[in-house]
Design a protein around this motif. Structure first.
Motif, mmCIF file in Angstrom:
data_model
loop_
_atom_site.group_PDB
_atom_site.id
_atom_site.type_symbol
_atom_site.label_atom_id
_atom_site.label_comp_id
_atom_site.label_asym_id
_atom_site.label_seq_id
_atom_site.Cartn_x
_atom_site.Cartn_y
_atom_site.Cartn_z
ATOM 1 N N GLU A 1 0.803 -1.215 0.000
ATOM 2 C CA GLU A 1 0.000 0.000 0.000
ATOM 3 C C GLU A 1 0.841 1.273 0.000
ATOM 4 O O GLU A 1 0.454 2.274 -0.598
ATOM 5 N N ASP B 1 -4.095 -3.923 -9.513
ATOM 6 C CA ASP B 1 -4.481 -3.140 -8.338
ATOM 7 C C ASP B 1 -4.238 -1.645 -8.541
ATOM 8 O O ASP B 1 -4.365 -0.862 -7.597
ATOM 9 N N LYS C 1 -1.504 -0.021 -8.939
ATOM 10 C CA LYS C 1 -0.325 0.501 -8.267
ATOM 11 C C LYS C 1 0.791 0.811 -9.277
ATOM 12 O O LYS C 1 1.686 1.600 -8.985
ATOM 13 N N GLU D 1 -8.047 -10.988 -9.784
ATOM 14 C CA GLU D 1 -8.861 -11.366 -8.629
ATOM 15 C C GLU D 1 -8.725 -12.849 -8.316
ATOM 16 O O GLU D 1 -8.623 -13.247 -7.147
#
Length: 230
Positions: free
Chosen positions: A46, A78, A80, A189
């Motif tokens: 994150e 995701d 990122k 996923e």
């Protein structure tokens, strides 16, 4: 003789063995100490991936292939990391590594023949493939797990032009990176779900990795043995 073959096998795939041992050690340590490995990974994911993801991917791709690229594909899924830079960086780094092995073969032919006796069967197979398929085998070698180090070095020992090898291999590496990242991003996923399951069953993951490595070794062992008989 069998002991030498086992040692040669471990030497060929030492990165995967080290990774498997590291995973087992981390899970064992987290179980004994109560440390949450999952929270640690999520914190890195994150807060640091967006800043350092491309640097890590470049360095990882110089050393190893699909594993780092799969994680990069998950990062793309995701949001990122971006798709195009991920493909270009990973493909370019992988191509640089292959070119490095090519020049090792070009300028250290005698040393390779003397020191890599345990890999002589793979070198024989690589030579056979190059003679039979020419430039096509250079294009496909990025997709041939277990031969990515041997093939560039084997080609380097020939008179094949370095610039031609570099161009074909770079294009191949970009396509390889595109395919892996695209598939990982699309099935992100599902892959996250599989990772969660393996996180709860780490020994299953290690067992599968061992089976895959043994299967790859068996295929190349049988193919190169046929070459020696001829």
């Amino acid at each position: 003789m069998r002991i030498k073959q086992v040692i040669g096998f471990i030497g060929s795939y030492y990165l995967w063995f080290l990774f498997a041992i590291l995973i087992l050690a981390v899970f064992a340590w987290s179980h004994l100490t109560g440390f949450s490995f999952e929270e640690f990974i999520m914190n890195l994911w994150e807060h640091y991936l967006e800043d350092w993801g491309y640097v890590i991917l470049f360095i990882w791709s110089l050393i190893e292939g699909e594993l780092g690229l799969v994680f990069a594909g998950l990062a793309v899924h995701d949001q990122k990391m971006a798709f195009v830079p991920t493909v270009l960086i990973a493909g370019t780094a992988a191509s640089i590594a292959d070119q490095f092995y090519f020049f090792i073969g070009r300028y250290n032919r005698r040393a390779i023949q003397e020191r890599l006796l345990s890999q002589r069967r793979k070198f024989a197979l690589a030579s056979k493939l190059l003679q039979k398929y020419g430039w096509l085998i250079i294009f496909l070698q990025r997709f041939m797990y277990g031969m990515r180090t041997v093939l560039p070095m084997s080609i380097g020992t020939t008179r094949y032009p370095a610039y031609k090898f570099g161009i074909i291999n770079l294009i191949s590496s970009w396509i390889w990176a595109f395919i892996v990242v695209a598939l990982t991003e699309y099935f992100g996923e599902e892959i996250f779900g599989i990772i969660d399951w393996f996180a709860d069953h780490p020994f299953v993951l290690v067992s599968i990795a061992v089976i895959v490595l043994l299967s790859v070794w068996w295929v190349f062992h049988t193919q190169t043995k046929k070459k020696e008989r001829r």
